[in-house]
Design a protein around this motif. Structure first.
Motif, PDB file in Angstrom:
ATOM      1  N   TYR A 130      38.486  64.972  -5.174  1.00  0.00           N
ATOM      2  CA  TYR A 130      37.287  64.905  -4.352  1.00  0.00           C
ATOM      3  C   TYR A 130      37.078  66.212  -3.585  1.00  0.00           C
ATOM      4  O   TYR A 130      35.998  66.798  -3.611  1.00  0.00           O
ATOM      5  N   TYR A 131      38.103  66.677  -2.899  1.00  0.00           N
ATOM      6  CA  TYR A 131      37.960  67.893  -2.100  1.00  0.00           C
ATOM      7  C   TYR A 131      37.779  69.140  -2.964  1.00  0.00           C
ATOM      8  O   TYR A 131      37.042  70.052  -2.610  1.00  0.00           O
ATOM      9  N   THR A 132      38.425  69.173  -4.117  1.00  0.00           N
ATOM     10  CA  THR A 132      38.240  70.312  -5.022  1.00  0.00           C
ATOM     11  C   THR A 132      36.815  70.361  -5.549  1.00  0.00           C
ATOM     12  O   THR A 132      36.189  71.428  -5.578  1.00  0.00           O
ATOM     13  N   SER A 133      36.285  69.223  -5.943  1.00  0.00           N
ATOM     14  CA  SER A 133      34.915  69.210  -6.469  1.00  0.00           C
ATOM     15  C   SER A 133      33.896  69.481  -5.359  1.00  0.00           C
ATOM     16  O   SER A 133      32.901  70.172  -5.585  1.00  0.00           O
ATOM     17  N   HIS A 134      34.149  68.981  -4.167  1.00  0.00           N
ATOM     18  CA  HIS A 134      33.259  69.243  -3.037  1.00  0.00           C
ATOM     19  C   HIS A 134      33.268  70.728  -2.693  1.00  0.00           C
ATOM     20  O   HIS A 134      32.220  71.327  -2.453  1.00  0.00           O
ATOM     21  N   TYR A 135      34.447  71.323  -2.681  1.00  0.00           N
ATOM     22  CA  TYR A 135      34.570  72.758  -2.414  1.00  0.00           C
ATOM     23  C   TYR A 135      33.837  73.564  -3.480  1.00  0.00           C
ATOM     24  O   TYR A 135      33.091  74.501  -3.175  1.00  0.00           O
ATOM     25  N   LEU A 139      31.359  72.620  -5.401  1.00  0.00           N
ATOM     26  CA  LEU A 139      29.919  72.427  -5.253  1.00  0.00           C
ATOM     27  C   LEU A 139      29.359  73.293  -4.113  1.00  0.00           C
ATOM     28  O   LEU A 139      28.331  73.949  -4.274  1.00  0.00           O
ATOM     29  N   CYS A 140      30.051  73.315  -2.983  1.00  0.00           N
ATOM     30  CA  CYS A 140      29.603  74.150  -1.855  1.00  0.00           C
ATOM     31  C   CYS A 140      29.604  75.623  -2.246  1.00  0.00           C
ATOM     32  O   CYS A 140      28.674  76.366  -1.914  1.00  0.00           O
ATOM     33  N   VAL A 191      32.290  78.580   3.271  1.00  0.00           N
ATOM     34  CA  VAL A 191      32.637  77.180   2.977  1.00  0.00           C
ATOM     35  C   VAL A 191      33.713  76.693   3.940  1.00  0.00           C
ATOM     36  O   VAL A 191      33.613  75.591   4.503  1.00  0.00           O
ATOM     37  N   SER A 212      32.171  76.134   7.350  1.00  0.00           N
ATOM     38  CA  SER A 212      31.346  74.923   7.390  1.00  0.00           C
ATOM     39  C   SER A 212      32.211  73.668   7.483  1.00  0.00           C
ATOM     40  O   SER A 212      31.858  72.719   8.187  1.00  0.00           O
ATOM     41  N   TRP A 213      33.337  73.656   6.807  1.00  0.00           N
ATOM     42  CA  TRP A 213      34.223  72.495   6.882  1.00  0.00           C
ATOM     43  C   TRP A 213      34.859  72.391   8.260  1.00  0.00           C
ATOM     44  O   TRP A 213      35.017  71.294   8.800  1.00  0.00           O
ATOM     45  N   LYS A 216      24.313  67.267  12.631  1.00  0.00           N
ATOM     46  CA  LYS A 216      24.075  68.383  11.716  1.00  0.00           C
ATOM     47  C   LYS A 216      23.357  69.544  12.387  1.00  0.00           C
ATOM     48  O   LYS A 216      23.627  70.698  12.094  1.00  0.00           O
TER      49      LYS A 216
END
Length: 111
Positions: free
Chosen positions: A10-15, A17-18, A61, A64-65, A74
């Motif tokens: 999850y975190y790898t794909s989110h990273y 994508l960002c 990135v 932002s995290w 936001k």
């Protein structure tokens, strides 16, 4: 595990994508800058532009995290992020001007 996906995936794909969104934005800036004949894009090596973009993207990135961990609103994250960018930019101008012994010009003259 959330929705059958491991935390690492999850975190790898989110990273990823960002980072892809950031790089698409930067690529748009490259194309527009090159089309507008801005010297920075014409005279800088493409290898340097890519390395600066990738390293800058990782920082953006990560920032932002980090900001998202401290703020739930936001709009607050956007304001704090922009303040960090603007203050960092002003500070870099002061440091570079002091290093080279030049007068500090936060706003370039239009004349």
């Amino acid at each position: 595990r959330g929705a059958g996906v491991s935390a690492a995936l999850y975190y790898t794909s989110h990273y990823a994508l960002c980072l892809i969104i950031y790089l698409l934005t930067i690529a748009t800036c490259w194309v527009c800058g090159y089309a507008a004949s801005i010297r920075f894009f014409h005279e800088t090596s493409w290898k340097m532009l890519v390395s600066l973009s990738l390293s800058g993207g990782n920082v953006v990135v990560a920032l932002s995290w980090i900001l998202a961990a401290f703020f739930r609103d936001k709009q607050a994250v956007v304001v704090v992020g922009l303040l960090i960018v603007f203050v960092g930019h002003a500070l870099s101008i002061v440091v570079v001007a002091g290093f080279f012994g030049q007068p500090i010009a936060l706003m370039p003259s239009l004349s």
